[in-house]
Motif scaffolding. Structure first.
Motif, short mmCIF file in Angstrom:
data_model
loop_
_atom_site.label_atom_id
_atom_site.label_comp_id
_atom_site.label_asym_id
_atom_site.label_seq_id
_atom_site.Cartn_x
_atom_site.Cartn_y
_atom_site.Cartn_z
N LEU A 54 7.51 10.40 -6.76
CA LEU A 54 7.12 9.62 -5.59
C LEU A 54 7.29 8.11 -5.86
CD1 LEU A 54 3.93 11.56 -4.45
CD2 LEU A 54 6.19 11.57 -3.38
N SER A 55 6.95 7.71 -7.09
CA SER A 55 7.11 6.31 -7.45
C SER A 55 8.58 5.89 -7.41
CB SER A 55 6.52 6.05 -8.83
OG SER A 55 6.75 4.73 -9.23
N LEU A 56 9.44 6.77 -7.93
CA LEU A 56 10.86 6.48 -7.96
C LEU A 56 11.43 6.35 -6.55
CD1 LEU A 56 13.52 6.28 -9.60
CD2 LEU A 56 13.73 8.76 -9.32
N LEU A 57 10.98 7.23 -5.65
CA LEU A 57 11.54 7.26 -4.30
C LEU A 57 10.87 6.26 -3.35
CD1 LEU A 57 11.98 11.10 -3.80
CD2 LEU A 57 13.69 9.43 -4.48
N MET A 58 9.80 5.60 -3.82
CA MET A 58 9.07 4.68 -2.94
C MET A 58 9.96 3.59 -2.35
SD MET A 58 6.20 4.02 -1.52
CE MET A 58 4.99 4.93 -2.49
N PRO A 59 10.85 2.94 -3.14
CA PRO A 59 11.68 1.91 -2.52
C PRO A 59 12.61 2.45 -1.45
CG PRO A 59 12.37 2.33 -4.78
CD PRO A 59 11.07 3.01 -4.60
N VAL A 60 13.09 3.69 -1.63
CA VAL A 60 13.94 4.29 -0.61
C VAL A 60 13.14 4.51 0.68
CG1 VAL A 60 15.39 6.27 -0.03
CG2 VAL A 60 15.34 5.39 -2.38
N GLN A 61 11.90 5.01 0.52
CA GLN A 61 11.05 5.21 1.70
C GLN A 61 10.75 3.88 2.39
OE1 GLN A 61 10.23 8.01 3.00
NE2 GLN A 61 10.80 9.46 1.39
N ARG A 62 10.48 2.85 1.58
CA ARG A 62 10.15 1.54 2.15
C ARG A 62 11.35 0.97 2.91
NH1 ARG A 62 8.72 -0.58 -2.14
NH2 ARG A 62 6.49 -0.19 -1.99
N GLU A 77 15.40 17.41 -10.08
CA GLU A 77 15.31 18.37 -11.18
C GLU A 77 14.43 17.81 -12.31
OE1 GLU A 77 19.27 19.17 -12.43
OE2 GLU A 77 20.03 19.41 -10.40
N GLU A 78 14.67 16.53 -12.67
CA GLU A 78 13.97 15.96 -13.81
C GLU A 78 12.48 15.85 -13.58
OE1 GLU A 78 14.10 11.90 -16.59
OE2 GLU A 78 15.77 12.40 -15.26
N PHE A 79 12.09 15.54 -12.36
CA PHE A 79 10.67 15.35 -12.06
C PHE A 79 10.08 16.53 -11.29
CE2 PHE A 79 12.38 10.89 -12.09
CZ PHE A 79 11.86 10.57 -13.33
N SER A 80 10.67 17.72 -11.46
CA SER A 80 10.13 18.89 -10.78
C SER A 80 8.79 19.27 -11.42
CB SER A 80 11.12 20.06 -10.89
OG SER A 80 11.33 20.38 -12.26
N GLY A 81 7.98 19.90 -10.67
CA GLY A 81 6.67 20.31 -11.18
C GLY A 81 5.59 19.33 -10.76
#
Length: 892
Positions: free
Chosen positions: A210-218, A198-202
């Protein structure tokens, strides 16, 4: 060679606590793309920042990997800074830094590591970070991302695991959160990961998401269960988990954390994860019937959980259950049934073998976590625990803190007053001898190792029934020092110097066990030990090796001979740091504590495993009780030291020097025949100068410009001293009265230190002298300063020096003291050691005897100028003064 053009660098901590990257041809090569030299060329803070932020995942030599850990700790703390927030990194706790030091690998200057030094370096990293940020103009996050993609993500995403005892079917709960921002009070505020959508929508905020979720993807690339959660989008919701789900997360903690995910586990898991059952053994509860290496200690084992014993039924239940998390005694514990079963079998086998007692060396290795098998101890440290029983724990505590030992005192037999730290050293040596164990007394040069050993021998003579002689082996150049110290401070000891420089050859040939048994201390050299087989057959009270670095090469003939000595206990004396080189440490301990560190091959395998794991604490714990090392920089010691200590450095003549000296004596006798008046005075003065020159180096008299180090006994003695001074990274002033000697001395010293020093003599321009002094005082890389006595003996402030060497004697105590005071002046915070070189059996030796005797001749002749009376001596008196005692003068 500069830092930027070599891939072989070693870390070096200076006595001032500064960290340097020093070129070292023996160091392991760094990876080609690791630009360590360029980073450290800017300063230690920049070098550590580069190590901690830019070399993550790279294979580095153990010492550099350890320093990388310090840098990485800073960067990890840095990553809690919110985007755009002010950088404020909290300094680590001193106890945390102390624990880090305990695990430090060998490196030059390791003895200077303290929590204060690491705290100062932490501050330098912080300063370097701010400098580099300002230079790049980047944001903190961009800067960290440029060093390693994961750094600006560390601490952003959290996986939270909690116990849920109200739900027996799914007793764990999982929630992924992210650190959204800092509160007004500086607290990190967490939000469920779903809120990020929600916070980073748009489109504008897509990059941040994408930067926030990068460690999860890695992390998902290495964790199948996490990838499934991401694909199903379960990652964004609270989840009910079974024990097997929770254990998968525990098993993948390293992968999650290296990807940049922070994992928070239940607060009831005190050590950051669930408790584990441990196979616990205690050794040495009762005092053994025998002492020494032959001691056999009691051994008892059990399986415990947080120190509480488990019953056989509980152990069976654990072993029959599944791997992972099991519920026992009202809590979840982690179980690896194969590992637990294997350790249980191993310890039960050890207990069975040790029914008659466990050998002391085996017990000590088990206790330290240093074992012979690659599978033992290291990967299973969390599943096995060996503790010292009451007797062994108390004994080891006494050895580690000798200040609290019961008083033992040589009493009036010692003609000196021991300082408090020396008293503690004597108590420590006495306890180890009483236990039948060896010792490595590694006090700094000048702290009185000789006095402590003499005190111990006096106690033996007074207190122990059936006195047995002790043996001391030292370099030939130190035999006279030992004999003189024993005569001065312990005249009650019966001392025999088994060396041709002090005992006639026919007496040495007649030495037998009966003659040796009538002594308290036999002193010999490494060379004489090889030529006196009777010394090998004796049973000594204690065998002592001075300058124990002489036995660091296990393949050398003299090392092998020393290790054949039979003694109740063995003592190694050294002023050099014994932990800087592991191979040296093994060889010394192979003498003092045979078998403790295993064979050379076993020790090599052990150190390779330690280096691979970057974990040197077990080895340090194993040897620490048997090494006593006090530093002159220790505040508890320096307050108790004299301001300066004067030592005589006895030197032998090389064969070439001896031949030239004898010829000069004959030439003097011939030249004196029939001469008188001014002509005779001129001859006497010229020959006195010739004797001094020959004692310094044959080339100084011959003028052949060769100056080969092996041709001079003084050059050889200089090497022995510099070995210790260089290892301690201390600075030295070397005075000579001859200008022509300064450059050859500087060349020799430069080869010994591996670095150039400074020279000052009468030809040095006055304007340059101030710059030379500044350079010596401020540049830690300058190890020595060679000065001609007239040019450098007054008006200079050189308090950076810890050592002063008078290479040749002025024969005027007032002039020598004035030169010494270049180092010992207002502003000097070090204990200054003054070494006065004297060639045995020569005119230097006899003039020194006159000075010591404080006869009127000293006042009339030496302090007023040697020419006043020496030229007035009769031919017979003069020739007796300069004659050569060949047995004393040459090293045999």
């Amino acid at each position: 060679m500069s830092l930027t053009d070599t891939d072989r660098l070693s870390p070096r901590i200076t006595p001032a606590g500064h960290l340097l990257a020093a070129p070292d041809v023996e160091a392991p090569a760094l990876p080609d793309d690791v630009a360590l030299g360029a980073a450290f060329a800017r300063g230690a803070g920049h070098g550590l920042l580069y190590l901690g932020s830019g070399t993550i995942g790279r294979a580095l030599p153990p010492a550099w990997a350890w320093w990388r850990d310090l840098g990485a700790r800073y960067v990890t703390a840095l990553c809690t800074t919110a985007e755009g927030g002010e950088i404020a990194v909290v300094h680590p706790d001193p106890a945390e830094l102390g624990a880090l030091i305990e695990d430090a690998p060998p490196m030059t200057g390791a003895e200077y590591l303290t929590p204060d030094v690491l705290a100062a370096l932490w501050g330098e990293i912080d300063g370097a970070l701010r400098d580099e940020l300002a230079a790049t103009g980047e944001s903190l996050q961009a800067f960290l991302r440029s060093r390693h993609p994961a750094w600006n993500l560390v601490g952003r995403v959290h996986f939270n695991l909690a116990e849920n005892r109200k739900d027996p079917e799914a007793p764990f709960a999982f929630l992924a959160t992210y650190a959204a921002r800092l509160s007004a009070h500086g607290k990190t505020q967490h939000q469920p990961l779903s809120r990020a959508l929600e916070e980073f929508s748009g489109a504008r905020n897509k990059a941040q998401l994408l930067s926030l979720l990068m460690p999860v993807q890695r992390a998902a690339e290495h964790c199948d269960w996490l990838r499934a959660m991401v694909e199903s989008r379960e990652i964004y919701h609270p989840l009910r988990w079974m024990p097997a789900d929770a254990f998968r997360l525990l098993s993948d903690l390293p992968a999650l954390e290296s990807a940049g995910i922070r994992v928070r586990l239940p607060a009831t898991w005190a050590a950051g994860r669930p408790a584990r059952p441990a196979v616990r053994a205690s050794v040495g509860t009762q005092s053994p019937s025998l002492l020494g290496r032959e001691a056999l200690l009691d051994f008892r084992m059990e399986v415990s959980l947080d120190g509480e014993s488990l019953s056989p039924a509980e152990i069976r239940t654990l072993l029959e259950g599944a791997d992972g998390l099991q519920w026992i005694r009202g809590r979840w514990i982690e179980v690896d049934t194969k590992k637990l079963g294997r350790l249980l079998q191993r310890f039960e086998s050890l207990e069975k073998t040790a029914q008659a007692g466990l050998p002391l060396n085996d017990a000590l290795r088990l206790l330290a976590g240093v074992t012979g098998d690659e599978g033992d101890g290291f990967g299973e440290r969390d599943w096995a625990q060996v503790v010292a029983g009451d007797w062994l724990a108390q004994t080891l505590q006494q050895l580690r803190e000798p200040e609290g030992l019961a008083q033992v005192d040589p009493g009036p037999d010692l003609k000196a007053q021991l300082r408090p730290y020396q008293q503690a050293g004597v108590r420590w040596l006495y306890l180890l001898n009483r236990l039948g164990l060896g010792a490595c007394l590694a006090d700094d040069m000048g702290l009185g190792k000789t006095m402590q050993v003499l005190s111990l021998l006096l106690i033996f003579k007074r207190d122990l029934a059936g006195p047995r002689p002790s043996l001391l082996v030292a370099p030939a150049s130190l035999l006279a020092n030992w004999a003189a110290e024993a005569e001065r401070f312990a005249p009650g000891l019966r001392v025999l110097v088994a060396h041709p420089s002090m005992t006639p050859a026919d007496e040495l040939r007649a030495l037998d066990s009966a003659r040796l048994a009538q002594t308290d201390l036999v002193i010999t050299s490494f060379g004489s030990l090889l030529r006196q087989p009777v010394l090998e057959t004796m049973q000594w009270r204690v065998a002592i090796v001075d300058e124990a670095q002489a036995i660091k090469n296990p393949g050398a003939r003299q090392t092998k001979q020393v290790k054949k000595l039979q003694a109740q206990s063995r003592i190694a004396l050294t002023g050099t740091p014994v932990e800087n080189r592991l191979s040296d440490q093994w060889s010394i301990f192979d003498f003092t504590h045979p078998g403790l560190l295993g064979s050379a091959k076993e020790f090599g395998g052990l150190t390779r495993r330690l280096a691979k794991m970057e974990h040197f604490g077990p080895l340090r714990n194993l040897v620490r009780p048997y090494i006593l090392r006090r530093l002159k920089t220790d505040r508890r010691v320096i307050a108790d030291l004299p301001e300066k200590t004067e030592l005589k450095a006895w030197c032998h003549l090389s064969p070439v020097q001896a031949a030239l000296y004898e010829r000069a004596v004959k030439d003097l006798a011939a030249a004196l025949d029939g001469t008188e008046g001014i002509e005779r005075k001129g001859i006497v003065l010229s020959y006195l100068m010739r004797f001094k020159q020959i004692c310094n180096h044959p080339s100084q008299w011959l003028g052949d410009a060769a100056w080969q180090p092996e041709a001079s006994g003084k050059f050889a003695r200089l090497r022995e001293l510099v070995d210790v001074i260089a290892a301690k990274q201390e600075k030295v002033l070397v005075f000579t009265q001859f200008r022509e000697t300064t450059e050859p001395l500087a060349a020799h010293l430069g080869a010994l230190f591996g670095r150039e020093g400074l020279i000052l003599h009468g030809g040095t321009p006055v304007g340059k002298r101030r710059e030379l002094v500044r350079q010596f005082q401020e540049d830690e890389s300058v190890p020595f300063f060679v000065l001609s006595l007239k040019a450098g003996g007054a008006g200079l402030n050189l308090t950076a020096a810890s050592h002063v060497i008078h290479f040749d004697r002025w024969w005027n105590p007032a002039v020598e003291n004035q030169a010494t005071d270049r180092a010992f002046r207002i502003g000097q915070r070090r204990n200054v050691l003054v070494h006065k070189f004297i060639c045995r059996g020569t005119v230097e030796d006899r003039i020194d005897q006159l000075i010591e005797a404080k006869q009127q001749l000293v006042k009339d002749v030496l302090e007023g100028g040697a020419e006043l009376l020496l030229t007035e001596m009769s031919d017979r008196e003069l020739l007796d003064l300069v004659r050569l005692d060949i047995h004393s003068a040459q090293e045999n």
